[in-house]
Write a protein that holds these residues in place. Sequence first.
Motif, PDB file in Angstrom:
ATOM      1  N   SER A  59      40.938  37.170  38.984  1.00  9.57           N
ATOM      2  CA  SER A  59      40.299  36.174  39.680  1.00  9.57           C
ATOM      3  C   SER A  59      41.365  34.980  39.650  1.00  9.57           C
ATOM      4  O   SER A  59      42.185  34.929  38.850  1.00  9.57           O
ATOM      5  N   GLN A  60      41.056  34.051  40.615  1.00 14.22           N
ATOM      6  CA  GLN A  60      42.023  32.836  40.620  1.00 14.22           C
ATOM      7  C   GLN A  60      41.753  31.982  39.126  1.00 14.22           C
ATOM      8  O   GLN A  60      42.806  31.459  38.535  1.00 14.22           O
ATOM      9  N   GLN A  61      40.780  31.979  38.285  1.00 14.48           N
ATOM     10  CA  GLN A  61      40.681  31.469  37.345  1.00 14.48           C
ATOM     11  C   GLN A  61      41.546  32.420  36.240  1.00 14.48           C
ATOM     12  O   GLN A  61      41.944  31.715  35.249  1.00 14.48           O
ATOM     13  N   ASP A  62      41.480  33.535  36.330  1.00 16.96           N
ATOM     14  CA  ASP A  62      42.373  34.675  35.333  1.00 16.96           C
ATOM     15  C   ASP A  62      43.691  33.971  35.737  1.00 16.96           C
ATOM     16  O   ASP A  62      44.610  33.939  34.555  1.00 16.96           O
ATOM     17  N   ILE A  63      44.313  34.061  37.012  1.00 17.02           N
ATOM     18  CA  ILE A  63      45.576  33.638  37.151  1.00 17.02           C
ATOM     19  C   ILE A  63      45.924  32.542  36.565  1.00 17.02           C
ATOM     20  O   ILE A  63      46.985  32.141  35.767  1.00 17.02           O
ATOM     21  N   GLY A  85      51.027  36.948  53.811  1.00 11.96           N
ATOM     22  CA  GLY A  85      50.722  38.265  53.777  1.00 11.96           C
ATOM     23  C   GLY A  85      51.157  38.988  52.746  1.00 11.96           C
ATOM     24  O   GLY A  85      50.829  40.196  52.823  1.00 11.96           O
ATOM     25  N   TYR A  86      51.377  38.394  51.469  1.00 15.53           N
ATOM     26  CA  TYR A  86      51.683  39.093  50.417  1.00 15.53           C
ATOM     27  C   TYR A  86      50.405  39.308  49.365  1.00 15.53           C
ATOM     28  O   TYR A  86      50.636  40.256  48.381  1.00 15.53           O
ATOM     29  N   ILE A  87      49.016  38.749  49.619  1.00 15.62           N
ATOM     30  CA  ILE A  87      48.255  39.102  48.843  1.00 15.62           C
ATOM     31  C   ILE A  87      46.995  39.104  49.828  1.00 15.62           C
ATOM     32  O   ILE A  87      46.901  38.629  50.957  1.00 15.62           O
ATOM     33  N   ARG A  88      45.962  39.592  49.178  1.00 17.76           N
ATOM     34  CA  ARG A  88      44.458  39.606  49.945  1.00 17.76           C
ATOM     35  C   ARG A  88      43.523  39.313  48.870  1.00 17.76           C
ATOM     36  O   ARG A  88      43.535  39.670  47.688  1.00 17.76           O
ATOM     37  N   LYS A  89      42.543  38.420  49.267  1.00 21.73           N
ATOM     38  CA  LYS A  89      41.440  37.806  48.469  1.00 21.73           C
ATOM     39  C   LYS A  89      40.047  38.806  48.717  1.00 21.73           C
ATOM     40  O   LYS A  89      39.991  39.186  50.070  1.00 21.73           O
ATOM     41  N   LYS A  90      39.389  39.043  47.778  1.00 24.44           N
ATOM     42  CA  LYS A  90      38.026  39.715  47.839  1.00 24.44           C
ATOM     43  C   LYS A  90      36.996  39.162  47.325  1.00 24.44           C
ATOM     44  O   LYS A  90      37.057  38.875  46.044  1.00 24.44           O
ATOM     45  N   LYS A  91      36.011  38.504  48.200  1.00 26.43           N
ATOM     46  CA  LYS A  91      35.114  37.683  47.738  1.00 26.43           C
ATOM     47  C   LYS A  91      33.988  38.390  46.968  1.00 26.43           C
ATOM     48  O   LYS A  91      33.373  39.488  47.536  1.00 26.43           O
ATOM     49  N   GLU A  92      33.653  38.173  45.890  1.00 25.99           N
ATOM     50  CA  GLU A  92      32.399  38.889  45.217  1.00 25.99           C
ATOM     51  C   GLU A  92      31.476  37.670  44.858  1.00 25.99           C
ATOM     52  O   GLU A  92      31.873  36.945  43.651  1.00 25.99           O
ATOM     53  N   ARG A  94      30.470  34.350  44.117  1.00 29.67           N
ATOM     54  CA  ARG A  94      31.195  32.914  43.950  1.00 29.67           C
ATOM     55  C   ARG A  94      32.673  32.976  43.496  1.00 29.67           C
ATOM     56  O   ARG A  94      33.319  32.163  43.409  1.00 29.67           O
ATOM     57  N   SER A  95      32.938  34.241  43.234  1.00 31.38           N
ATOM     58  CA  SER A  95      34.361  34.456  42.728  1.00 31.38           C
ATOM     59  C   SER A  95      35.303  35.336  43.839  1.00 31.38           C
ATOM     60  O   SER A  95      34.797  36.015  44.416  1.00 31.38           O
ATOM     61  N   SER A  96      36.586  34.986  43.676  1.00 33.17           N
ATOM     62  CA  SER A  96      37.401  35.676  44.689  1.00 33.17           C
ATOM     63  C   SER A  96      38.291  36.286  43.539  1.00 33.17           C
ATOM     64  O   SER A  96      39.189  36.006  42.715  1.00 33.17           O
ATOM     65  N   PHE A  97      38.298  37.456  44.113  1.00 30.55           N
ATOM     66  CA  PHE A  97      39.461  38.639  43.447  1.00 30.55           C
ATOM     67  C   PHE A  97      40.941  38.696  44.184  1.00 30.55           C
ATOM     68  O   PHE A  97      40.604  39.247  45.454  1.00 30.55           O
ATOM     69  N   ILE A  98      42.088  38.523  43.513  1.00 24.08           N
ATOM     70  CA  ILE A  98      43.259  38.639  44.079  1.00 24.08           C
ATOM     71  C   ILE A  98      43.988  39.941  44.082  1.00 24.08           C
ATOM     72  O   ILE A  98      43.923  40.241  42.681  1.00 24.08           O
ATOM     73  N   SER A  99      44.526  40.568  44.990  1.00 26.95           N
ATOM     74  CA  SER A  99      45.264  41.830  44.888  1.00 26.95           C
ATOM     75  C   SER A  99      46.562  41.460  45.759  1.00 26.95           C
ATOM     76  O   SER A  99      46.649  40.787  46.812  1.00 26.95           O
ATOM     77  N   LEU A 100      47.616  42.359  45.541  1.00 28.17           N
ATOM     78  CA  LEU A 100      48.657  42.366  46.308  1.00 28.17           C
ATOM     79  C   LEU A 100      48.670  43.197  47.636  1.00 28.17           C
ATOM     80  O   LEU A 100      47.801  44.131  47.557  1.00 28.17           O
ATOM     81  N   SER A 101      48.903  42.798  48.618  1.00 28.26           N
ATOM     82  CA  SER A 101      48.833  43.611  49.836  1.00 28.26           C
ATOM     83  C   SER A 101      50.320  44.602  49.775  1.00 28.26           C
ATOM     84  O   SER A 101      50.955  44.452  49.083  1.00 28.26           O
ATOM     85  N   ASP A 102      50.359  45.596  50.920  1.00 26.31           N
ATOM     86  CA  ASP A 102      51.239  46.268  50.891  1.00 26.31           C
ATOM     87  C   ASP A 102      52.700  45.633  51.059  1.00 26.31           C
ATOM     88  O   ASP A 102      53.754  45.780  50.355  1.00 26.31           O
ATOM     89  N   PRO A 103      52.637  44.462  51.886  1.00 24.23           N
ATOM     90  CA  PRO A 103      54.122  43.632  52.103  1.00 24.23           C
ATOM     91  C   PRO A 103      54.246  42.781  50.615  1.00 24.23           C
ATOM     92  O   PRO A 103      55.303  42.981  50.344  1.00 24.23           O
ATOM     93  N   GLY A 104      53.073  42.588  49.943  1.00 26.14           N
ATOM     94  CA  GLY A 104      53.479  42.006  48.632  1.00 26.14           C
ATOM     95  C   GLY A 104      53.876  42.955  47.458  1.00 26.14           C
ATOM     96  O   GLY A 104      54.834  42.594  46.898  1.00 26.14           O
TER      97      GLY A 104
END
Length: 145
Positions: A59-63, A85-92, A94-104
């Motif tokens: 999550s953004q808070q964890d980062i 294009g280095y990351i993608r966000k997945k909304k769940e 009220r939180s957003s979880f962040i992951s690397l994209s393939d280009p990332g």
Amino acid sequence: MNNKTSTETSRNLAVLIWLRTIRITQKISRMAEQPLKELNVTGPQLSILNQLAASEGMSQQDIAKRLAVTKGNVSQLIDKLEEAGYIRKKKEGRSSFISLSDPGRRFIASTIPEHDQFIEEKFSVLTELEKEELLRLLRKVDQSL
């Protein structure tokens, strides 16, 4: 011969260590950011990408907590990394979880080895034993905070 400056003789040893640590960190950071600028990435953005490479789906808070910065600051950095294009966000909820994209992931794979080599060169004035001791001592201080 005494190599201490007048400031060093009048300051508490802990304060001197703190000041020297900041100075070294700033110097190395400035030098390390130069090649990153050519890739349109900042040092703080690289720190986020490193965190995500180690632990996807944060999550953004964890980062923010791991990097010891504000959630607002992380939010701006994440927005720029998403635009690049280095990351993608997945909304769940009220939180957003962040992951690397393939280009990332490709960016990390191509950039981190060179970046790590640069940092290793800056610490090559220390022996392996000295580096281990310095890391041990810094961890000890970090754990007390």
